[in-house]
Design an enzyme around this catalytic site. Structure first.
Site, PDB file in Angstrom:
ATOM      1  N   TYR A  12       0.755  -1.011  -0.070  1.00 15.13           N
ATOM      2  CA  TYR A  12       0.073  -0.040   0.002  1.00 15.13           C
ATOM      3  C   TYR A  12       0.850   1.250  -0.010  1.00 15.13           C
ATOM      4  CZ  TYR A  12      -3.870   2.983   1.686  1.00 15.13           C
ATOM      5  OH  TYR A  12      -5.040   3.864   1.894  1.00 15.13           O
ATOM      6  N   CYS A  13       0.518   2.144  -0.762  1.00 14.96           N
ATOM      7  CA  CYS A  13       1.370   3.537  -0.962  1.00 14.96           C
ATOM      8  C   CYS A  13       2.868   3.154  -1.131  1.00 14.96           C
ATOM      9  CB  CYS A  13       0.924   4.227   0.293  1.00 14.96           C
ATOM     10  SG  CYS A  13       1.602   5.853   0.020  1.00 14.96           S
ATOM     11  N   ILE A  14       3.615   3.875  -0.226  1.00 20.98           N
ATOM     12  CA  ILE A  14       4.899   3.244  -0.547  1.00 20.98           C
ATOM     13  C   ILE A  14       5.338   2.042  -0.199  1.00 20.98           C
ATOM     14  CG2 ILE A  14       5.720   4.129   2.102  1.00 20.98           C
ATOM     15  CD1 ILE A  14       8.424   5.478   1.184  1.00 20.98           C
TER      16      ILE A  14
END
Length: 537
Positions: free
Chosen positions: A268-270
């Site tokens: 998720y995300c980074i």
């Protein structure tokens, strides 16, 4: 000439507005019809109080402000010879100024503030000053405006409460294995890698909105990485360390605990950026601990990284790096301020008015509690991330090396599921699309409604709030050559994307086996959510 013409137009509109305001104040019915019609007056939540439309004094301030804001934006839009980056930065600065100068932010031009002061005999002003004093006392070098009633939540008490055990830990992470809720589970375990910019429990809010709890109910063995909240001891931990000691050690622990040769992994995300980098590295080394990969609101191509790009250039990076070098990490409040400035109306000035001018407590909202629970960012890792991903975009260009291997996203051939969010200003849907086009295997690309958080945390239920889009054609199809073409051929489905995802994941998760007891092989260190997540910035 353009500037002079625009100024003349502005003066004319302001004169008309003043004239109509005076006519309304004098009781002339036609006065309101001649006022300049400024955009945003109907849906702008700042002006929902009836006095903004019925009282000539407040209506004048509202319309003068909206007219001036519109004029300023149009002047900037029509300014010639501005490159895209300079224009984006100017628009960002302009937005900060116009949001700050709204009449709603000042007591004498906000009818709701004055009414509250009179109705409470000035107690709202006293409470507002008390709220400000408390925030100052709880802040460091920058004022941290309270966005939520922090007393209403406790981690492990009424938030992040899904039962589980910490079965592995090292300097960078604790690994949570959650207690199954079904008698049978899919054979292939499921490992979630959240971002270290925020804490993992965005995926485990209250029970009805917990993605983790939902995945358990669908018969998956769920493991989640809980990253350490770093301090000076972690200053030299690199991005590669987060790959080796983080993702790869977590995957190895999952394998030892479940005796499953491979796991399905989600970033998720980074955490998705780390996942993409790791998969490209594994493609070069020949290792294959994963059966499928999922990316949620994540970027591996930073050629069009969204609004955060205005903070990334050589000059600003040197400033950020100097700040990081002072302590060995970037203070969590710095990143929190950056994200808040991307939505200043909702995440800054809304709370200035509510907390300090109206003297009210912020609401109790689990998502906002998570949002304010910021983390520090390790120095070496974060400098590498900003420079090599955001500024130089080396991974997408095939110029990044990790562990002595030159990385190529095109060598990633395992099945991929990507969920992007249509209104995401951190990892834009188009940016996620460009990254997925670089993958070598089959990619199922899905676009959810809303933004970076609400687009992901959108559970099934009777209240259908958002939707998602799918396209039957693969990303490699000529009809999906561009993001716009993909959107043009996509089908909208009302409701949560979660069932669509679990149906996809089940196909890559093997047969059903007896549910696994957390820590049966690795042992139990402590109960979930663990101690790492409770460390404050």
């Amino acid at each position: 000439k353009q500037l002079m013409a625009a100024q003349a137009e502005y003066v004319t509109e302001m004169t008309d507005l003043w004239t109509s305001g005076m006519q309304r104040a004098a009781g002339e019915v036609g006065g309101e019809q001649t006022a300049a019609a400024a955009p945003g007056t109907v849906t702008d939540p700042r002006f929902k109080h009836e006095d903004w439309s019925t009282n000539p004094y407040y209506e004048y301030w509202k319309k003068a402000y909206l007219l001036t804001s519109r004029w300023s934006e149009e002047i900037l839009e029509r300014t010639p010879n501005l490159d895209e980056k300079t224009k984006a930065r100017a628009q960002f600065i302009m937005r900060q100024m116009t949001m700050a100068l709204s009449p709603t932010n000042f007591a004498l031009t906000n009818p709701e503030v004055l009414r509250e002061a009179f109705q409470t005999n000035g107690q709202s002003i006293v409470k507002g000053l008390q709220n400000l004093s408390k925030d100052i006392a709880n802040s460091g070098s920058m004022l941290k405006i309270s966005q939520v009633d922090t007393d209403a939540f406790s981690i492990g008490g009424n938030i992040a409460t899904t039962p589980g055990k910490i079965v592995f830990e090292n300097d960078l992470l604790q690994l949570i294995q959650y207690t199954p809720t079904t008698e049978k589970v899919h054979e292939t375990p499921f490992l979630i890698v959240p971002p270290w910019i925020n804490k993992f429990y965005i995926l485990d809010l209250t029970a009805e909105r917990s993605f983790i709890r939902y995945m358990l109910e669908q018969g998956f063995t769920v493991f989640v990485v809980s990253w350490v909240n770093p301090d000076a001891r972690h200053a030299k931990k690199t991005f590669e360390d987060y790959m080796r000691e983080g993702l790869l050690e977590a995957a190895a622990a999952v394998k030892r605990e479940t005796k499953s040769a491979k796991s399905n992994v989600l970033g998720y995300c980074i955490g998705g950026t780390l996942l993409g980098t790791t998969l490209a590295y594994l493609a070069q080394t020949g290792d294959s601990p994963f059966n499928s990969a999922t990316f949620l609101a994540a970027q591996v191509d930073f050629s069009d990284p969204g609004e955060l790009k205005i903070f990334i250039d050589e000059e600003q990076l040197k400033s950020i790096e100097a700040k990081i070098d002072e302590k060995g990490y970037l203070d969590g409040g710095t990143m929190a301020l950056v994200f808040n400035m991307l939505r200043p109306r909702d995440l800054i000035w809304n709370y200035v008015v509510n907390n300090y001018l109206l003297g009210k407590k912020p609401m109790a909202f689990d998502l906002l509690y998570w949002n304010q629970d910021s983390t520090r960012l390790p120095g070496a890792n974060h400098k590498y991330y900003l420079r090599e991903f955001y500024l130089n975009n080396k991974l997408a260009k095939g110029e990044m090396s990790m562990g002595g291997e030159l990385l190529d996203l095109g060598q990633i051939e395992l099945p991929v599921y990507c969920l992007a969010a249509r209104e995401d200003h951190i990892a834009p849907a188009r940016s996620a699309f460009l990254g997925m086009k670089l993958m070598g295997g089959h990619v199922t690309y899905v676009m959810g409604g809303s933004g970076h958080i609400a687009g992901v945390i959108n559970p099934p239920g009777t209240k259908i709030k958002y939707q998602y889009w799918t396209n039957p054609k693969p990303l490699s199809h000529p009809a999906c050559a561009t993001f716009e073409e993909w959107v043009g051929g996509a089908k909208e489905t009302a409701g949560s994307w979660w069932p669509h995802y679990t149906a996809w994941l089940a196909k890559h998760s093997g047969k059903m086996v007896a549910a696994r007891v957390p820590g049966a092989r690795l042992g139990v260190i402590e109960d979930a959510p663990g101690s790492y997540v409770k460390a404050k910035a």
